[in-house]
Motif scaffolding. Structure first.
Motif, short mmCIF file in Angstrom:
data_model
loop_
_atom_site.label_atom_id
_atom_site.label_comp_id
_atom_site.label_asym_id
_atom_site.label_seq_id
_atom_site.Cartn_x
_atom_site.Cartn_y
_atom_site.Cartn_z
N SER A 221 0.85 -1.19 0.00
CA SER A 221 0.00 0.00 0.00
C SER A 221 0.89 1.24 0.00
O SER A 221 1.97 1.22 0.60
N CYS A 222 0.42 2.29 -0.63
CA CYS A 222 1.16 3.54 -0.60
C CYS A 222 0.97 4.18 0.78
O CYS A 222 -0.18 4.42 1.20
N CYS A 225 -0.98 7.93 0.18
CA CYS A 225 -2.39 8.08 -0.21
C CYS A 225 -3.24 6.87 0.16
O CYS A 225 -4.46 6.90 0.02
N TYR A 227 -3.32 3.96 -1.30
CA TYR A 227 -3.68 3.10 -2.43
C TYR A 227 -3.09 1.71 -2.26
O TYR A 227 -1.90 1.55 -2.03
N TYR A 228 -3.96 0.68 -2.38
CA TYR A 228 -3.51 -0.70 -2.31
C TYR A 228 -3.41 -1.25 -3.72
O TYR A 228 -4.40 -1.28 -4.46
N ASP A 229 -2.23 -1.67 -4.10
CA ASP A 229 -2.00 -2.11 -5.48
C ASP A 229 -2.33 -3.60 -5.63
O ASP A 229 -1.48 -4.47 -5.45
N LYS A 245 6.39 -0.24 -12.94
CA LYS A 245 6.18 0.66 -11.80
C LYS A 245 7.42 0.73 -10.91
O LYS A 245 7.48 1.53 -9.98
N THR A 291 6.90 3.36 -7.73
CA THR A 291 6.16 4.62 -7.83
C THR A 291 4.67 4.36 -7.76
O THR A 291 4.13 3.56 -8.54
N CYS A 292 4.00 5.00 -6.83
CA CYS A 292 2.56 4.84 -6.68
C CYS A 292 1.87 5.39 -7.92
O CYS A 292 2.07 6.56 -8.28
N PRO A 293 1.05 4.59 -8.61
CA PRO A 293 0.37 5.06 -9.83
C PRO A 293 -0.73 6.09 -9.56
O PRO A 293 -1.23 6.71 -10.50
N VAL A 294 -1.10 6.30 -8.31
CA VAL A 294 -2.16 7.25 -7.98
C VAL A 294 -1.60 8.61 -7.60
O VAL A 294 -1.98 9.64 -8.17
N CYS A 295 -0.68 8.65 -6.63
CA CYS A 295 -0.19 9.95 -6.16
C CYS A 295 1.25 10.24 -6.56
O CYS A 295 1.74 11.35 -6.34
#
Length: 310
Positions: A221-222, A225, A227-229, A245, A291-295
């Motif tokens: 998880s990030c 933010c 975000y759970y990938d 990623k 790298t988090c794809p969301v934030c």
């Protein structure tokens, strides 16, 4: 022979086996088999005292033993079955069990005994089991310093001494046997052994993640933010889109002196390379930057995987 006479005979033979490593026994001070602590600190299937004790008994004198792993159809003698039963008892579902703290000093003694006998295969097996156990002695498996401090002082002291001894012996084993380890087949055994070496010598939490995900799944998880990938957990290293990623860490192959274990990435990356592990290339990704794809936040993949469990 009566049951009592047979029991006395086994006790005598076990004591003979332990006396072969008496100097180390006095140093580690393992909890005696007569102690009631074995009834308190158990494995997944109960008291592990008998399985631990019989590992110091001559193979030909060990009674017929049933396998805990019922789906293991390999033909094995009772000595091997007892070791497998102990392993299953203490590593079931890769969870931590109280019996680990009692068994570890005896694993150190057994490792020394097999070293004296020059038995490469058994030394490798014992180190691998010790690595599995150390990989579970982490906070999110119920282990770690807080749990250890609740143990009786004699248990904790002996456990810590044995961990330090196994670390020392593992380094020596690697130093003596690098060429022979490279020849171990199938290759997945070399990969598994390297992961256990990581648990012993570098980072038990990272080793736990690799063991659980079998070097394929990467749950994280990030931390910024949240975000759970799910894709990384499902596909991980098997999908090019997921690999994109991660920026792999720079290669450090050839930079290990085979003596220093301070930089985990350096020695571990070189170890899997030297032992020709098929998935050795993944070490650079585990220690690379995700790298988090969301934030867009960035962090070391294996560190984020570890944080995901906390």
């Amino acid at each position: 022979m009566t049951r009592e006479e047979q029991s006395d005979m086994w006790k005598a033979e076990i004591e003979k086996g332990l006396k072969k490593v008496q100097t180390l026994r006095e140093e580690l001070r393992p909890v005696e088999f007569a102690s009631g602590l074995w009834e308190q600190l158990k494995g997944a299937y109960g008291d592990v005292r008998e399985d631990v004790a019989f590992l110091f008994c001559p193979r030909e004198m060990i009674p017929e033993t049933k396998k805990i792993r019922r789906l293991d159809f390999e033909d094995k003698d009772s000595y091997e079955i007892i070791f497998d039963n102990l392993s299953e008892n203490l590593t079931h579902q890769l969870s931590l069990y109280g019996g680990t703290y009692l068994a570890m000093p005896y694993l150190a003694l057994l490792l020394e005994l097999k070293r004296l006998e020059g038995d490469f295969d058994w030394q490798m097996k014992i180190i691998a089991l010790a690595g599995d156990l150390m990989a579970t002695d982490i906070p999110y498996c119920g282990g770690g310093s807080e749990n250890q401090e609740t143990l009786p002082r004699e248990v904790l002291d002996s456990y810590r001494l044995s961990v330090a001894k196994i670390q020392e012996m593992t380094k020596a084993f690697l130093d003596r046997n690098m060429d022979r380890l490279r020849q171990v087949e199938p290759q997945w055994m070399r990969q598994y052994f390297c992961t256990d070496a990581l648990a012993i010598l570098g980072d038990p939490e990272a080793a736990y993640q690799m063991l659980m995900g079998q070097w394929e799944q990467c749950p994280l998880s990030c931390p910024d933010c949240g975000y759970y990938d799910e894709d990384m957990e499902a596909d991980g290293f098997s999908d090019e889109e997921q690999l994109a990623k991660i920026e792999p860490a720079p290669s450090v192959i050839g930079q290990w002196d085979k003596e220093s274990y301070e930089d985990t990435y350096v020695w571990f990356s070189n170890l899997v390379h030297l032992l020709e592990v098929e998935d050795a290339w993944k070490a650079a990704y585990y220690f690379g930057t995700y790298t988090c794809p969301v934030c867009g936040s960035k962090g070391t993949l294996i560190e984020w995987m570890k944080e995901n469990q906390e």
